[in-house]
Write a protein that holds these residues in place. Sequence first.
Motif, PDB file in Angstrom:
ATOM      1  N   LEU A   1      -8.537   1.548   0.701  1.00 47.36           N
ATOM      2  CA  LEU A   1      -7.909   1.084  -0.536  1.00 47.36           C
ATOM      3  C   LEU A   1      -7.800  -0.431  -0.507  1.00 47.36           C
ATOM      4  O   LEU A   1      -7.256  -1.005   0.437  1.00 47.36           O
ATOM      5  CB  LEU A   1      -6.515   1.710  -0.693  1.00 47.36           C
ATOM      6  CG  LEU A   1      -5.701   1.270  -1.906  1.00 47.36           C
ATOM      7  CD1 LEU A   1      -6.350   1.749  -3.203  1.00 47.36           C
ATOM      8  CD2 LEU A   1      -4.266   1.793  -1.806  1.00 47.36           C
ATOM      9  N   VAL A   2      -8.299  -1.073  -1.555  1.00 43.29           N
ATOM     10  CA  VAL A   2      -8.205  -2.525  -1.692  1.00 43.29           C
ATOM     11  C   VAL A   2      -7.028  -2.863  -2.604  1.00 43.29           C
ATOM     12  O   VAL A   2      -6.874  -2.275  -3.678  1.00 43.29           O
ATOM     13  CB  VAL A   2      -9.505  -3.116  -2.273  1.00 43.29           C
ATOM     14  CG1 VAL A   2      -9.353  -4.604  -2.566  1.00 43.29           C
ATOM     15  CG2 VAL A   2     -10.667  -2.887  -1.310  1.00 43.29           C
TER      16      VAL A   2
ATOM     17  N   PRO B   1     -11.758   2.703  -4.599  1.00 42.34           N
ATOM     18  CA  PRO B   1     -10.452   2.629  -5.249  1.00 42.34           C
ATOM     19  C   PRO B   1      -9.711   1.334  -4.928  1.00 42.34           C
ATOM     20  O   PRO B   1      -9.802   0.818  -3.817  1.00 42.34           O
ATOM     21  CB  PRO B   1      -9.705   3.844  -4.686  1.00 42.34           C
ATOM     22  CG  PRO B   1     -10.405   4.176  -3.416  1.00 42.34           C
ATOM     23  CD  PRO B   1     -11.834   3.791  -3.612  1.00 42.34           C
ATOM     24  N   PHE B   2      -9.008   0.827  -5.936  1.00 38.56           N
ATOM     25  CA  PHE B   2      -8.218  -0.378  -5.696  1.00 38.56           C
ATOM     26  C   PHE B   2      -6.969  -0.409  -6.564  1.00 38.56           C
ATOM     27  O   PHE B   2      -6.869   0.291  -7.570  1.00 38.56           O
ATOM     28  CB  PHE B   2      -9.051  -1.650  -5.872  1.00 38.56           C
ATOM     29  CG  PHE B   2      -9.564  -1.954  -7.265  1.00 38.56           C
ATOM     30  CD1 PHE B   2      -8.988  -2.949  -8.039  1.00 38.56           C
ATOM     31  CD2 PHE B   2     -10.667  -1.281  -7.787  1.00 38.56           C
ATOM     32  CE1 PHE B   2      -9.484  -3.265  -9.305  1.00 38.56           C
ATOM     33  CE2 PHE B   2     -11.174  -1.586  -9.040  1.00 38.56           C
ATOM     34  CZ  PHE B   2     -10.577  -2.565  -9.801  1.00 38.56           C
TER      35      PHE B   2
ATOM     36  N   GLY C   1       0.820  -1.196   0.000  1.00 43.54           N
ATOM     37  CA  GLY C   1       0.000   0.000   0.000  1.00 43.54           C
ATOM     38  C   GLY C   1       0.859   1.253   0.000  1.00 43.54           C
ATOM     39  O   GLY C   1       2.082   1.175   0.056  1.00 43.54           O
ATOM     40  N   PRO C   2       0.226   2.411  -0.058  1.00 43.78           N
ATOM     41  CA  PRO C   2       0.977   3.663  -0.152  1.00 43.78           C
ATOM     42  C   PRO C   2       1.657   4.041   1.158  1.00 43.78           C
ATOM     43  O   PRO C   2       1.147   3.757   2.240  1.00 43.78           O
ATOM     44  CB  PRO C   2      -0.107   4.687  -0.515  1.00 43.78           C
ATOM     45  CG  PRO C   2      -1.374   4.103   0.025  1.00 43.78           C
ATOM     46  CD  PRO C   2      -1.228   2.617  -0.122  1.00 43.78           C
TER      47      PRO C   2
ATOM     48  N   CYS D   1      -5.829  -0.351   4.381  1.00 43.78           N
ATOM     49  CA  CYS D   1      -5.730  -1.158   3.158  1.00 43.78           C
ATOM     50  C   CYS D   1      -6.065  -2.610   3.493  1.00 43.78           C
ATOM     51  O   CYS D   1      -5.742  -3.090   4.589  1.00 43.78           O
ATOM     52  CB  CYS D   1      -4.313  -1.123   2.586  1.00 43.78           C
ATOM     53  SG  CYS D   1      -3.871   0.364   1.686  1.00 43.78           S
ATOM     54  N   VAL D   2      -6.691  -3.290   2.540  1.00 41.52           N
ATOM     55  CA  VAL D   2      -6.910  -4.735   2.642  1.00 41.52           C
ATOM     56  C   VAL D   2      -6.317  -5.392   1.413  1.00 41.52           C
ATOM     57  O   VAL D   2      -6.675  -5.049   0.280  1.00 41.52           O
ATOM     58  CB  VAL D   2      -8.417  -5.069   2.752  1.00 41.52           C
ATOM     59  CG1 VAL D   2      -8.641  -6.567   2.620  1.00 41.52           C
ATOM     60  CG2 VAL D   2      -8.980  -4.576   4.074  1.00 41.52           C
ATOM     61  N   ASP D   3      -5.393  -6.315   1.643  1.00 42.66           N
ATOM     62  CA  ASP D   3      -4.791  -7.092   0.561  1.00 42.66           C
ATOM     63  C   ASP D   3      -5.574  -8.389   0.449  1.00 42.66           C
ATOM     64  O   ASP D   3      -5.527  -9.231   1.353  1.00 42.66           O
ATOM     65  CB  ASP D   3      -3.320  -7.360   0.895  1.00 42.66           C
ATOM     66  CG  ASP D   3      -2.590  -8.084  -0.220  1.00 42.66           C
ATOM     67  OD1 ASP D   3      -3.182  -8.286  -1.300  1.00 42.66           O
ATOM     68  OD2 ASP D   3      -1.413  -8.450  -0.017  1.00 42.66           O
TER      69      ASP D   3
END
Length: 246
Positions: free
Chosen positions: A124-125, A161-162, A18-19, A103-105
């Motif tokens: 964010l995905v 967003p992903f 993630g960012p 974030c979820v991965d």
Amino acid sequence: MSQLIKVHSYESMGTFDGPGLRYVVFLQGCPFRCKYCANPDTIDAVGESRPTSPDYILEQAVSMKPFFGRRGGITFSGGEPTVQAEALIPLFRRLKDAGIHICVDTNGGIWNRHVEELLRLTDLVLLDVKEFNDERHRHITGRSNEQTLRTARWLEAENRPFWLRYVLVPGLSDAEEDLRALGEHFGACRQIQRVELLPYHTLGVHKYEAMGLKYELEGTRENTPEQLSRAARILGEYFPQLVVNG
């Protein structure tokens, strides 16, 4: 009383999930059986996990908040985080109240009302698409990619967003026709902020040995620079936001 969360391990100040700088929480349990899984010790529903209070994860994330800056935050990885969606929902609400980016991965392969609510709470995905061709996806993971593609459609329709992540495995997921099919399917998605082409690596092989398991891709070599540049050239025709990691 909050449900305990099965946590395998943590990474503080991660930079690949993630960012910005991320506090990465690796969760236990995954329905996929990817032949190249780098974390086979997270697949079993219990495995080596420690039942953990959501309070602890929240406290850790809040304590690291000064280091996150504008872009960083917490990332839930695994394993497959959506396996524990119901238990994670209250924690996600508290993280959002604390102003922490989430974030979820995920492989996108699980869907129920808890997963939907969890993804609505996610900033964010990071969507891992293992292969676009369903037959080859089943060969790699043991499961169909139909739900993964449905999850992507939901993210797009709901303006969530992903990032799209794709591991390039020599001989398994590097066929030009599959890369082009991936590009044609996802190229017009407006919610994709970034496409990550991830090289295949063997960093997790020692875990298979320690667990007494056979590594099914034994002998598969890591990508050559030429293989990576070829795949990047193809995907770059569809994704201006393409990044090659590693």
